[in-house]
Design a protein around this motif. Structure first.
Motif, PDB file in Angstrom:
ATOM      1  N   ALA A  69      47.536  38.853  42.660  1.00 15.87           N
ATOM      2  CA  ALA A  69      48.288  39.957  43.433  1.00 15.87           C
ATOM      3  C   ALA A  69      49.524  40.532  42.784  1.00 15.87           C
ATOM      4  O   ALA A  69      49.910  41.636  43.000  1.00 15.87           O
ATOM      5  N   GLU A  70      50.141  39.464  42.103  1.00 16.99           N
ATOM      6  CA  GLU A  70      51.621  40.097  41.781  1.00 16.99           C
ATOM      7  C   GLU A  70      51.577  41.128  40.411  1.00 16.99           C
ATOM      8  O   GLU A  70      52.216  42.100  40.602  1.00 16.99           O
ATOM      9  N   GLY A  71      50.756  40.922  39.325  1.00 19.94           N
ATOM     10  CA  GLY A  71      50.923  41.744  38.297  1.00 19.94           C
ATOM     11  C   GLY A  71      49.386  42.314  38.207  1.00 19.94           C
ATOM     12  O   GLY A  71      49.360  43.509  37.446  1.00 19.94           O
ATOM     13  N   GLY A  72      48.050  42.024  38.863  1.00 18.32           N
ATOM     14  CA  GLY A  72      47.119  42.728  38.486  1.00 18.32           C
ATOM     15  C   GLY A  72      46.365  42.614  37.138  1.00 18.32           C
ATOM     16  O   GLY A  72      46.851  43.279  36.362  1.00 18.32           O
ATOM     17  N   PRO A  73      45.791  41.400  37.126  1.00 16.76           N
ATOM     18  CA  PRO A  73      45.073  41.174  35.771  1.00 16.76           C
ATOM     19  C   PRO A  73      44.106  42.498  35.381  1.00 16.76           C
ATOM     20  O   PRO A  73      43.629  42.936  36.180  1.00 16.76           O
ATOM     21  N   ASP A  74      43.898  42.705  34.206  1.00 17.66           N
ATOM     22  CA  ASP A  74      42.578  43.376  33.787  1.00 17.66           C
ATOM     23  C   ASP A  74      41.287  43.195  34.156  1.00 17.66           C
ATOM     24  O   ASP A  74      40.575  44.009  34.704  1.00 17.66           O
ATOM     25  N   ARG A  75      41.365  41.770  34.227  1.00 19.27           N
ATOM     26  CA  ARG A  75      39.910  41.343  34.548  1.00 19.27           C
ATOM     27  C   ARG A  75      40.249  40.041  35.311  1.00 19.27           C
ATOM     28  O   ARG A  75      41.057  39.141  35.001  1.00 19.27           O
ATOM     29  N   ALA A  76      39.464  39.700  36.374  1.00 16.69           N
ATOM     30  CA  ALA A  76      39.551  38.430  37.213  1.00 16.69           C
ATOM     31  C   ALA A  76      38.373  37.820  37.228  1.00 16.69           C
ATOM     32  O   ALA A  76      37.303  38.419  37.584  1.00 16.69           O
ATOM     33  N   VAL A  77      38.302  36.547  37.155  1.00 17.87           N
ATOM     34  CA  VAL A  77      37.039  35.379  36.895  1.00 17.87           C
ATOM     35  C   VAL A  77      37.146  34.711  38.188  1.00 17.87           C
ATOM     36  O   VAL A  77      38.250  34.072  38.318  1.00 17.87           O
ATOM     37  N   ILE A  78      36.318  34.846  39.421  1.00 17.80           N
ATOM     38  CA  ILE A  78      36.609  34.345  40.613  1.00 17.80           C
ATOM     39  C   ILE A  78      35.397  33.287  40.947  1.00 17.80           C
ATOM     40  O   ILE A  78      34.232  34.056  41.197  1.00 17.80           O
ATOM     41  N   GLY A  79      35.551  32.011  41.212  1.00 18.54           N
ATOM     42  CA  GLY A  79      34.537  31.377  41.823  1.00 18.54           C
ATOM     43  C   GLY A  79      34.380  31.642  43.263  1.00 18.54           C
ATOM     44  O   GLY A  79      35.247  31.614  43.862  1.00 18.54           O
ATOM     45  N   VAL A  80      33.182  32.025  43.376  1.00 17.95           N
ATOM     46  CA  VAL A  80      32.792  32.374  45.106  1.00 17.95           C
ATOM     47  C   VAL A  80      32.016  31.454  45.811  1.00 17.95           C
ATOM     48  O   VAL A  80      31.704  31.786  46.936  1.00 17.95           O
ATOM     49  N   ASP A  81      32.230  30.224  45.427  1.00 19.62           N
ATOM     50  CA  ASP A  81      31.382  29.157  46.129  1.00 19.62           C
ATOM     51  C   ASP A  81      32.102  28.688  47.516  1.00 19.62           C
ATOM     52  O   ASP A  81      31.606  27.959  48.202  1.00 19.62           O
ATOM     53  N   GLU A  82      33.186  29.103  47.428  1.00 14.95           N
ATOM     54  CA  GLU A  82      34.264  28.675  48.728  1.00 14.95           C
ATOM     55  C   GLU A  82      34.495  30.348  49.403  1.00 14.95           C
ATOM     56  O   GLU A  82      34.697  31.027  48.834  1.00 14.95           O
ATOM     57  N   THR A  83      34.645  30.042  50.690  1.00 12.37           N
ATOM     58  CA  THR A  83      35.316  31.386  51.519  1.00 12.37           C
ATOM     59  C   THR A  83      36.413  31.899  50.744  1.00 12.37           C
ATOM     60  O   THR A  83      36.281  33.308  50.823  1.00 12.37           O
ATOM     61  N   GLU A  84      37.250  31.270  50.624  1.00  9.71           N
ATOM     62  CA  GLU A  84      38.624  31.810  49.847  1.00  9.71           C
ATOM     63  C   GLU A  84      38.456  32.741  48.514  1.00  9.71           C
ATOM     64  O   GLU A  84      38.941  33.627  48.471  1.00  9.71           O
ATOM     65  N   GLY A  85      37.526  32.224  47.524  1.00 12.10           N
ATOM     66  CA  GLY A  85      37.219  32.694  46.560  1.00 12.10           C
ATOM     67  C   GLY A  85      36.408  33.974  46.903  1.00 12.10           C
ATOM     68  O   GLY A  85      36.715  35.127  46.242  1.00 12.10           O
ATOM     69  N   ALA A  86      35.399  34.098  47.739  1.00 13.50           N
ATOM     70  CA  ALA A  86      34.619  35.363  47.818  1.00 13.50           C
ATOM     71  C   ALA A  86      35.607  36.253  48.617  1.00 13.50           C
ATOM     72  O   ALA A  86      35.513  37.519  48.361  1.00 13.50           O
ATOM     73  N   PHE A  87      36.604  35.814  49.574  1.00 12.69           N
ATOM     74  CA  PHE A  87      37.399  36.728  50.094  1.00 12.69           C
ATOM     75  C   PHE A  87      38.369  37.426  49.114  1.00 12.69           C
ATOM     76  O   PHE A  87      38.569  38.674  48.765  1.00 12.69           O
ATOM     77  N   LEU A  88      38.825  36.383  47.886  1.00 15.08           N
ATOM     78  CA  LEU A  88      39.706  37.150  46.832  1.00 15.08           C
ATOM     79  C   LEU A  88      39.035  37.890  46.023  1.00 15.08           C
ATOM     80  O   LEU A  88      39.387  39.127  45.653  1.00 15.08           O
TER      81      LEU A  88
END
Length: 472
Positions: free
Chosen positions: A219-238
Protein backbone atom coordinates in the motif's frame (compact mmCIF):
# COMPACT_ATOMS: atom_id res chain seq x y z
CA UNK A 1 27.45 -0.75 1.22
CA UNK A 2 24.52 1.50 0.28
CA UNK A 3 25.32 4.95 1.77
CA UNK A 4 22.17 6.62 3.06
CA UNK A 5 21.09 9.55 0.92
CA UNK A 6 19.60 12.82 2.14
CA UNK A 7 21.16 12.82 5.61
CA UNK A 8 24.37 14.79 5.13
CA UNK A 9 24.92 17.18 8.02
CA UNK A 10 22.03 15.76 10.06
CA UNK A 11 22.17 13.99 13.42
CA UNK A 12 20.46 10.59 13.52
CA UNK A 13 20.25 8.12 16.38
CA UNK A 14 20.34 4.33 16.09
CA UNK A 15 18.60 2.24 18.76
CA UNK A 16 19.76 -1.40 18.96
CA UNK A 17 23.21 -2.42 17.77
CA UNK A 18 22.75 -5.90 16.38
CA UNK A 19 23.41 -6.72 12.72
CA UNK A 20 20.88 -4.28 11.24
CA UNK A 21 21.61 -1.50 13.76
CA UNK A 22 25.36 -1.44 13.18
CA UNK A 23 24.82 -1.72 9.44
CA UNK A 24 22.50 1.29 9.55
CA UNK A 25 24.98 3.29 11.62
CA UNK A 26 27.77 2.63 9.13
CA UNK A 27 25.59 3.49 6.13
CA UNK A 28 24.40 6.71 7.78
CA UNK A 29 28.00 7.73 8.49
CA UNK A 30 28.93 6.94 4.89
CA UNK A 31 26.11 9.27 3.82
CA UNK A 32 27.56 12.14 5.85
CA UNK A 33 25.37 11.98 8.95
CA UNK A 34 26.45 12.38 12.54
CA UNK A 35 25.44 9.10 14.18
CA UNK A 36 24.45 8.61 17.82
CA UNK A 37 23.96 5.06 19.11
CA UNK A 38 22.35 3.33 22.07
CA UNK A 39 21.88 -0.24 23.23
CA UNK A 40 21.04 -1.68 26.64
CA UNK A 41 23.95 -4.11 26.29
CA UNK A 42 27.29 -2.54 27.37
CA UNK A 43 29.30 -4.86 25.09
CA UNK A 44 27.31 -3.72 22.04
CA UNK A 45 27.84 -0.07 22.95
CA UNK A 46 31.56 -0.68 23.38
CA UNK A 47 31.82 -2.30 19.93
CA UNK A 48 30.03 0.65 18.35
CA UNK A 49 32.23 3.15 20.18
CA UNK A 50 35.32 1.35 18.88
CA UNK A 51 34.02 2.08 15.36
CA UNK A 52 33.80 5.78 16.22
CA UNK A 53 30.07 6.09 16.91
CA UNK A 54 28.97 8.37 19.73
CA UNK A 55 26.99 6.64 22.52
CA UNK A 56 24.05 8.54 23.98
CA UNK A 57 21.38 7.37 26.41
CA UNK A 58 18.30 8.23 24.38
CA UNK A 59 15.89 8.19 27.32
CA UNK A 60 17.67 10.93 29.23
CA UNK A 61 16.06 14.35 29.40
CA UNK A 62 16.47 16.33 26.15
CA UNK A 63 18.58 13.55 24.60
CA UNK A 64 16.64 13.84 21.33
CA UNK A 65 16.69 17.63 20.97
CA UNK A 66 19.20 17.59 18.09
CA UNK A 67 18.08 14.26 16.54
CA UNK A 68 16.42 14.40 13.11
CA UNK A 69 15.34 10.74 13.04
CA UNK A 70 15.48 7.65 15.25
CA UNK A 71 16.43 4.38 13.51
CA UNK A 72 15.11 1.33 15.36
CA UNK A 73 16.27 -2.29 15.04
CA UNK A 74 13.55 -4.89 14.29
CA UNK A 75 13.61 -6.69 17.62
CA UNK A 76 12.73 -3.54 19.59
CA UNK A 77 9.00 -2.89 20.21
CA UNK A 78 7.86 0.38 18.68
CA UNK A 79 4.08 0.16 19.25
CA UNK A 80 2.75 -2.99 20.95
CA UNK A 81 2.67 -4.35 23.58
CA UNK A 82 4.26 -0.99 24.50
CA UNK A 83 6.97 1.12 22.85
CA UNK A 84 10.54 0.86 24.04
CA UNK A 85 11.24 3.87 26.32
CA UNK A 86 13.53 5.49 23.73
CA UNK A 87 10.88 5.06 21.01
CA UNK A 88 8.24 6.48 23.35
CA UNK A 89 10.50 9.47 23.99
CA UNK A 90 10.91 10.02 20.25
CA UNK A 91 7.16 9.87 19.70
CA UNK A 92 6.56 12.43 22.45
CA UNK A 93 9.27 14.71 21.03
CA UNK A 94 7.94 14.46 17.47
CA UNK A 95 11.10 12.75 16.20
CA UNK A 96 10.32 10.54 13.15
CA UNK A 97 10.99 6.83 13.70
CA UNK A 98 12.33 4.65 10.86
CA UNK A 99 14.39 1.50 10.28
CA UNK A 100 17.10 0.21 7.96
CA UNK A 101 14.52 -0.92 5.39
CA UNK A 102 13.17 2.62 5.07
CA UNK A 103 16.71 3.97 4.73
CA UNK A 104 17.43 1.38 2.02
CA UNK A 105 14.47 2.32 -0.15
CA UNK A 106 15.21 6.01 0.44
CA UNK A 107 18.76 5.54 -0.80
CA UNK A 108 18.87 2.83 -3.48
CA UNK A 109 17.85 4.83 -6.54
CA UNK A 110 18.91 8.26 -7.67
CA UNK A 111 20.53 10.02 -10.54
CA UNK A 112 23.24 7.36 -10.94
CA UNK A 113 20.60 4.99 -12.37
CA UNK A 114 20.30 7.18 -15.45
CA UNK A 115 23.53 5.58 -16.68
CA UNK A 116 22.05 2.06 -16.60
CA UNK A 117 20.58 0.48 -19.72
CA UNK A 118 18.38 -1.62 -17.40
CA UNK A 119 17.70 -0.15 -13.97
CA UNK A 120 18.13 -2.50 -11.01
CA UNK A 121 14.98 -4.08 -9.57
CA UNK A 122 13.88 -4.96 -6.05
CA UNK A 123 11.74 -7.97 -5.17
CA UNK A 124 10.43 -7.92 -1.59
CA UNK A 125 8.88 -11.00 0.04
CA UNK A 126 6.72 -11.04 3.16
CA UNK A 127 4.19 -13.38 4.77
CA UNK A 128 3.90 -15.64 7.81
CA UNK A 129 5.45 -18.87 6.53
CA UNK A 130 7.72 -19.64 3.60
CA UNK A 131 9.12 -16.16 3.04
CA UNK A 132 12.73 -17.22 3.66
CA UNK A 133 12.47 -20.18 1.28
CA UNK A 134 10.63 -18.07 -1.31
CA UNK A 135 13.22 -15.28 -1.17
CA UNK A 136 16.11 -17.76 -1.35
CA UNK A 137 14.44 -19.60 -4.22
CA UNK A 138 13.94 -16.38 -6.20
CA UNK A 139 17.61 -15.55 -5.64
CA UNK A 140 18.62 -19.06 -6.71
CA UNK A 141 16.51 -18.92 -9.89
CA UNK A 142 18.10 -15.61 -10.86
CA UNK A 143 21.69 -16.66 -10.19
CA UNK A 144 21.20 -20.06 -11.82
CA UNK A 145 20.14 -18.24 -14.98
CA UNK A 146 23.22 -16.02 -14.90
CA UNK A 147 21.49 -12.88 -13.64
CA UNK A 148 23.03 -10.66 -10.98
CA UNK A 149 21.16 -11.08 -7.69
CA UNK A 150 21.75 -10.21 -4.04
CA UNK A 151 19.79 -11.67 -1.11
CA UNK A 152 19.25 -9.46 1.93
CA UNK A 153 16.96 -8.44 4.78
CA UNK A 154 15.95 -11.17 7.22
CA UNK A 155 18.08 -13.58 5.21
CA UNK A 156 21.53 -13.13 3.74
CA UNK A 157 23.13 -9.74 4.32
CA UNK A 158 21.78 -6.61 5.97
CA UNK A 159 19.99 -4.44 3.40
CA UNK A 160 22.48 -1.59 3.70
CA UNK A 161 25.47 -3.96 3.61
CA UNK A 162 24.87 -5.12 0.04
CA UNK A 163 26.83 -3.87 -2.94
CA UNK A 164 25.22 -1.25 -5.13
CA UNK A 165 23.50 -3.35 -7.84
CA UNK A 166 24.84 -3.29 -11.36
CA UNK A 167 23.06 -2.85 -14.67
CA UNK A 168 19.92 -5.01 -14.55
CA UNK A 169 20.82 -6.37 -11.11
CA UNK A 170 18.13 -7.63 -8.74
CA UNK A 171 17.95 -7.25 -4.97
CA UNK A 172 15.76 -9.87 -3.26
CA UNK A 173 14.57 -8.92 0.22
CA UNK A 174 12.90 -11.04 2.87
CA UNK A 175 10.93 -8.68 5.12
CA UNK A 176 9.27 -9.43 8.45
CA UNK A 177 6.18 -7.70 9.80
CA UNK A 178 8.41 -5.78 12.22
CA UNK A 179 10.29 -4.32 9.25
CA UNK A 180 7.33 -3.54 6.99
CA UNK A 181 5.35 -1.93 9.82
CA UNK A 182 8.01 0.66 10.65
CA UNK A 183 9.75 1.48 7.35
CA UNK A 184 8.89 5.00 6.16
CA UNK A 185 9.71 4.12 2.54
CA UNK A 186 8.59 0.86 0.87
CA UNK A 187 8.92 0.90 -2.92
CA UNK A 188 9.76 -2.55 -4.31
CA UNK A 189 9.27 -3.23 -8.01
CA UNK A 190 7.71 -6.62 -7.23
CA UNK A 191 6.13 -7.46 -3.86
CA UNK A 192 5.26 -11.00 -2.75
CA UNK A 193 2.75 -12.03 -0.05
CA UNK A 194 3.02 -15.75 0.69
CA UNK A 195 0.31 -16.38 3.30
CA UNK A 196 -0.97 -15.31 6.70
CA UNK A 197 -1.33 -17.25 9.95
CA UNK A 198 -1.36 -16.00 13.56
CA UNK A 199 2.13 -15.03 14.75
CA UNK A 200 3.76 -12.14 16.63
CA UNK A 201 0.30 -11.04 17.74
CA UNK A 202 1.61 -9.34 20.90
CA UNK A 203 3.84 -7.10 18.74
CA UNK A 204 0.97 -6.03 16.48
CA UNK A 205 -2.00 -5.81 18.83
CA UNK A 206 -3.75 -8.83 17.30
CA UNK A 207 -4.25 -10.47 13.91
CA UNK A 208 -5.64 -7.33 12.28
CA UNK A 209 -2.56 -5.32 13.21
CA UNK A 210 -0.31 -8.14 12.01
CA UNK A 211 -2.04 -8.19 8.60
CA UNK A 212 -1.93 -4.39 8.42
CA UNK A 213 1.85 -4.50 8.95
CA UNK A 214 2.24 -6.93 6.03
CA UNK A 215 -0.17 -4.95 3.84
CA UNK A 216 2.01 -1.82 4.06
CA UNK A 217 4.48 -3.41 1.63
CA UNK A 218 1.79 -3.17 -1.06
CA UNK A 219 0.00 0.00 0.00
CA UNK A 220 2.81 2.47 0.72
CA UNK A 221 4.67 2.56 -2.57
CA UNK A 222 2.55 0.55 -4.95
CA UNK A 223 4.73 -2.15 -6.59
CA UNK A 224 4.62 -2.59 -10.36
CA UNK A 225 3.59 -6.21 -9.79
CA UNK A 226 2.14 -7.95 -6.75
CA UNK A 227 2.33 -11.73 -6.23
CA UNK A 228 -0.38 -12.65 -3.73
CA UNK A 229 -1.12 -15.97 -2.04
CA UNK A 230 -4.91 -16.23 -1.97
CA UNK A 231 -5.39 -19.41 0.08
CA UNK A 232 -6.37 -17.32 3.12
CA UNK A 233 -9.07 -14.67 3.32
CA UNK A 234 -6.54 -11.92 3.98
CA UNK A 235 -4.60 -12.70 0.79
CA UNK A 236 -7.77 -12.87 -1.32
CA UNK A 237 -8.84 -9.53 0.17
CA UNK A 238 -5.45 -7.94 -0.54
CA UNK A 239 -5.47 -9.15 -4.16
CA UNK A 240 -8.96 -7.73 -4.59
CA UNK A 241 -7.88 -4.37 -3.20
CA UNK A 242 -4.88 -4.11 -5.53
CA UNK A 243 -6.50 -5.25 -8.80
CA UNK A 244 -8.51 -2.86 -10.95
CA UNK A 245 -10.49 -5.78 -12.37
CA UNK A 246 -10.46 -9.53 -12.96
CA UNK A 247 -8.05 -9.27 -15.90
CA UNK A 248 -5.58 -6.88 -14.23
CA UNK A 249 -2.30 -8.77 -14.61
CA UNK A 250 -0.41 -6.43 -12.31
CA UNK A 251 -1.67 -8.84 -9.63
CA UNK A 252 -0.53 -12.46 -9.94
CA UNK A 253 -2.61 -14.71 -7.70
CA UNK A 254 -1.00 -17.91 -6.42
CA UNK A 255 -2.40 -20.98 -4.64
CA UNK A 256 -1.31 -24.39 -3.40
CA UNK A 257 -4.87 -25.41 -2.52
CA UNK A 258 -7.00 -25.02 -5.64
CA UNK A 259 -7.14 -24.28 -9.32
CA UNK A 260 -7.46 -20.56 -9.95
CA UNK A 261 -9.79 -19.45 -12.69
CA UNK A 262 -10.62 -16.28 -14.54
CA UNK A 263 -8.98 -13.97 -17.09
CA UNK A 264 -6.16 -12.77 -14.84
CA UNK A 265 -2.64 -14.08 -14.24
CA UNK A 266 -2.57 -17.18 -12.01
CA UNK A 267 0.08 -19.62 -10.79
CA UNK A 268 -1.13 -22.58 -8.74
CA UNK A 269 -0.08 -26.07 -7.69
CA UNK A 270 -2.38 -29.11 -7.60
CA UNK A 271 -1.37 -32.72 -7.00
CA UNK A 272 2.29 -31.80 -7.33
CA UNK A 273 2.03 -29.91 -10.63
CA UNK A 274 2.61 -26.16 -10.94
CA UNK A 275 0.52 -24.46 -13.62
CA UNK A 276 0.64 -20.95 -15.01
CA UNK A 277 -2.53 -19.54 -16.59
CA UNK A 278 -2.95 -16.16 -18.22
CA UNK A 279 -5.98 -14.69 -20.02
CA UNK A 280 -7.85 -17.95 -19.56
CA UNK A 281 -5.28 -20.32 -21.05
CA UNK A 282 -2.43 -22.38 -19.71
CA UNK A 283 1.06 -21.03 -20.41
CA UNK A 284 3.32 -23.49 -18.57
CA UNK A 285 3.40 -26.53 -16.29
CA UNK A 286 6.13 -27.94 -14.01
CA UNK A 287 6.15 -31.30 -12.20
CA UNK A 288 7.26 -30.52 -8.63
CA UNK A 289 6.83 -34.00 -7.18
CA UNK A 290 10.43 -35.20 -7.49
CA UNK A 291 12.15 -31.94 -6.54
CA UNK A 292 13.80 -32.92 -3.23
CA UNK A 293 14.43 -29.32 -2.17
CA UNK A 294 10.71 -28.47 -2.34
CA UNK A 295 8.70 -31.21 -0.59
CA UNK A 296 5.04 -30.79 0.33
CA UNK A 297 2.23 -28.39 -0.46
CA UNK A 298 3.77 -25.55 1.57
CA UNK A 299 6.92 -25.68 -0.55
CA UNK A 300 4.81 -25.94 -3.68
CA UNK A 301 3.26 -22.64 -2.63
CA UNK A 302 6.78 -21.21 -2.26
CA UNK A 303 7.60 -22.50 -5.75
CA UNK A 304 4.48 -20.80 -7.15
CA UNK A 305 5.44 -17.49 -5.53
CA UNK A 306 9.03 -17.62 -6.79
CA UNK A 307 7.93 -18.76 -10.28
CA UNK A 308 5.49 -15.83 -10.50
CA UNK A 309 8.05 -13.28 -9.28
CA UNK A 310 10.72 -14.19 -11.82
CA UNK A 311 8.14 -14.56 -14.60
CA UNK A 312 7.24 -10.94 -13.84
CA UNK A 313 10.91 -10.13 -14.55
CA UNK A 314 10.69 -11.89 -17.92
CA UNK A 315 12.29 -15.29 -17.23
CA UNK A 316 11.02 -18.18 -19.36
CA UNK A 317 9.21 -21.22 -17.90
CA UNK A 318 11.82 -23.81 -18.97
CA UNK A 319 14.64 -21.69 -17.56
CA UNK A 320 12.74 -21.43 -14.28
CA UNK A 321 12.05 -25.18 -14.20
CA UNK A 322 15.76 -25.94 -14.49
CA UNK A 323 16.44 -23.64 -11.54
CA UNK A 324 13.70 -25.24 -9.44
CA UNK A 325 15.24 -28.66 -9.99
CA UNK A 326 18.68 -27.53 -8.81
CA UNK A 327 17.38 -25.87 -5.62
CA UNK A 328 18.66 -27.68 -2.51
CA UNK A 329 16.46 -25.96 0.07
CA UNK A 330 17.45 -23.95 3.11
CA UNK A 331 18.96 -25.19 6.37
CA UNK A 332 16.30 -25.94 8.99
CA UNK A 333 13.45 -25.65 6.48
CA UNK A 334 12.40 -29.07 5.15
CA UNK A 335 16.14 -29.82 4.89
CA UNK A 336 16.92 -33.44 4.09
CA UNK A 337 19.80 -34.54 6.33
CA UNK A 338 20.18 -38.14 5.18
CA UNK A 339 18.41 -41.11 3.62
CA UNK A 340 19.47 -44.53 4.93
CA UNK A 341 17.67 -47.86 4.45
CA UNK A 342 14.77 -46.03 2.77
CA UNK A 343 14.25 -43.80 5.82
CA UNK A 344 14.56 -40.05 5.27
CA UNK A 345 15.73 -37.64 7.98
CA UNK A 346 14.36 -34.10 7.63
CA UNK A 347 15.22 -30.99 9.67
CA UNK A 348 12.39 -28.42 9.77
CA UNK A 349 13.43 -26.67 12.98
CA UNK A 350 12.04 -23.41 11.54
CA UNK A 351 8.53 -24.86 12.01
CA UNK A 352 8.17 -22.94 15.26
CA UNK A 353 4.40 -22.42 15.09
CA UNK A 354 1.47 -24.78 14.62
CA UNK A 355 0.67 -23.67 11.08
CA UNK A 356 4.19 -24.29 9.76
CA UNK A 357 4.41 -27.61 11.61
CA UNK A 358 1.08 -28.69 10.09
CA UNK A 359 2.44 -28.00 6.61
CA UNK A 360 5.60 -29.99 7.41
CA UNK A 361 3.54 -32.96 8.62
CA UNK A 362 1.33 -32.82 5.53
CA UNK A 363 4.38 -33.16 3.29
CA UNK A 364 5.07 -36.80 4.24
CA UNK A 365 2.83 -39.90 4.49
CA UNK A 366 4.37 -41.69 7.50
CA UNK A 367 6.34 -39.84 10.16
CA UNK A 368 8.44 -40.36 13.27
CA UNK A 369 7.89 -36.88 14.66
CA UNK A 370 10.40 -35.06 16.89
CA UNK A 371 8.49 -32.15 18.39
CA UNK A 372 8.06 -29.88 21.40
CA UNK A 373 9.55 -26.82 23.06
CA UNK A 374 7.93 -23.64 24.35
CA UNK A 375 4.35 -23.76 23.11
CA UNK A 376 2.77 -20.65 21.61
CA UNK A 377 -0.73 -19.31 22.19
CA UNK A 378 -3.65 -21.31 20.85
CA UNK A 379 -2.52 -24.84 21.67
CA UNK A 380 -2.06 -27.68 19.18
CA UNK A 381 -5.62 -28.35 17.99
CA UNK A 382 -4.86 -27.08 14.47
CA UNK A 383 -2.48 -30.03 13.98
CA UNK A 384 -5.37 -32.53 14.07
CA UNK A 385 -5.78 -32.91 10.26
CA UNK A 386 -2.24 -34.35 9.95
CA UNK A 387 -1.89 -36.42 13.11
CA UNK A 388 -2.97 -39.61 11.32
CA UNK A 389 0.36 -39.42 9.47
CA UNK A 390 2.33 -39.69 12.72
CA UNK A 391 3.54 -43.20 13.57
CA UNK A 392 4.92 -41.88 16.85
CA UNK A 393 5.82 -38.54 18.44
CA UNK A 394 9.05 -38.06 20.39
CA UNK A 395 8.48 -34.98 22.54
CA UNK A 396 11.31 -32.77 23.78
CA UNK A 397 11.46 -29.61 25.85
CA UNK A 398 10.50 -28.29 29.23
CA UNK A 399 6.78 -28.64 28.44
CA UNK A 400 7.07 -32.13 26.96
CA UNK A 401 4.39 -33.75 29.12
CA UNK A 402 1.73 -31.10 28.50
CA UNK A 403 2.66 -31.04 24.80
CA UNK A 404 2.16 -34.82 24.53
CA UNK A 405 -1.26 -34.57 26.22
CA UNK A 406 -2.46 -32.31 23.38
CA UNK A 407 -1.87 -34.99 20.71
CA UNK A 408 -5.02 -37.15 20.89
CA UNK A 409 -4.73 -40.55 19.24
CA UNK A 410 -0.97 -40.23 18.77
CA UNK A 411 1.50 -42.58 20.43
CA UNK A 412 3.79 -40.10 22.16
CA UNK A 413 6.91 -40.64 24.23
CA UNK A 414 8.21 -37.92 26.52
CA UNK A 415 11.94 -37.76 25.81
CA UNK A 416 12.98 -34.42 27.23
CA UNK A 417 16.14 -33.90 25.20
CA UNK A 418 17.03 -34.18 21.52
CA UNK A 419 19.60 -36.98 21.88
CA UNK A 420 17.09 -39.42 23.36
CA UNK A 421 14.32 -38.44 20.92
CA UNK A 422 16.54 -38.98 17.89
CA UNK A 423 18.00 -42.22 19.24
CA UNK A 424 14.52 -43.70 19.73
CA UNK A 425 13.22 -42.43 16.39
CA UNK A 426 16.19 -43.85 14.46
CA UNK A 427 15.90 -47.20 16.23
CA UNK A 428 12.16 -47.51 15.60
CA UNK A 429 11.86 -46.05 12.08
CA UNK A 430 10.67 -48.40 9.34
CA UNK A 431 11.45 -48.28 5.58
CA UNK A 432 9.34 -45.67 3.84
CA UNK A 433 9.04 -43.47 6.94
CA UNK A 434 10.44 -40.00 7.61
CA UNK A 435 12.10 -38.93 10.86
CA UNK A 436 11.00 -35.31 10.98
CA UNK A 437 11.95 -32.46 13.31
CA UNK A 438 9.02 -30.02 13.12
CA UNK A 439 8.73 -28.70 16.69
CA UNK A 440 5.50 -26.62 16.52
CA UNK A 441 7.05 -24.61 19.36
CA UNK A 442 9.75 -22.09 20.13
CA UNK A 443 13.25 -23.27 21.04
CA UNK A 444 14.21 -20.98 23.88
CA UNK A 445 13.67 -23.47 26.72
CA UNK A 446 16.66 -25.51 25.48
CA UNK A 447 18.38 -23.57 22.67
CA UNK A 448 19.36 -19.99 21.83
CA UNK A 449 17.41 -20.17 18.55
CA UNK A 450 15.83 -22.55 16.05
CA UNK A 451 19.13 -22.82 14.16
CA UNK A 452 20.89 -24.29 17.21
CA UNK A 453 18.02 -26.74 17.66
CA UNK A 454 18.26 -27.83 14.03
CA UNK A 455 22.02 -28.22 14.27
CA UNK A 456 21.60 -30.44 17.34
CA UNK A 457 19.03 -32.58 15.54
CA UNK A 458 21.37 -32.93 12.56
CA UNK A 459 24.34 -33.86 14.75
CA UNK A 460 22.27 -36.43 16.66
CA UNK A 461 20.98 -38.01 13.42
CA UNK A 462 24.45 -38.30 11.93
CA UNK A 463 25.83 -39.74 15.16
CA UNK A 464 23.08 -42.36 15.40
CA UNK A 465 23.57 -43.33 11.74
CA UNK A 466 27.36 -43.44 12.06
CA UNK A 467 27.83 -40.76 9.39
CA UNK A 468 30.19 -37.81 9.11
CA UNK A 469 28.95 -34.35 8.09
CA UNK A 470 28.68 -34.23 4.30
CA UNK A 471 28.68 -38.01 4.03
CA UNK A 472 24.89 -38.51 3.99
Amino acid sequence: MIPVQGVRGETLAVLGLGRSGLSAARALAAGGARVLVWDDTPAALERAAEEGFEPRNLVQDRALDDVARLIVSPGIPHLYPRPNPAVAAALRAGVPVDNDIGLFFQSLGGETWDAYDRPPRVIAVTGSNGKSTTAALIHHLLTASGRESQLAGNIGRGVLDIDRPGDGGVVVLELSSYQTELARALTPDIAVFTNLSPDHLDRHGGLGGYFAAKRRLFAEGGPDRAVIGVDETEGAFLAGQLAEGRSDDRVIRISAARKLQGPGWHVFARKGFLSEWRKGRQIASVDLREIAGLPGAHNHQNACAAFAAVRALGMGPREIEAGLRSFKGLPHRSQQIAEVNNVRYVNDSKATNVDSALKALEAFPRIRWVCGGLMKEGGLEALAPALDRVAKAYVIGREAESFALQLPGVTAETCGDMALAVALAVAEAQPGEVVLLAPAAASFDQYDNFEKRGEDFTACVLRELGLEPGEA
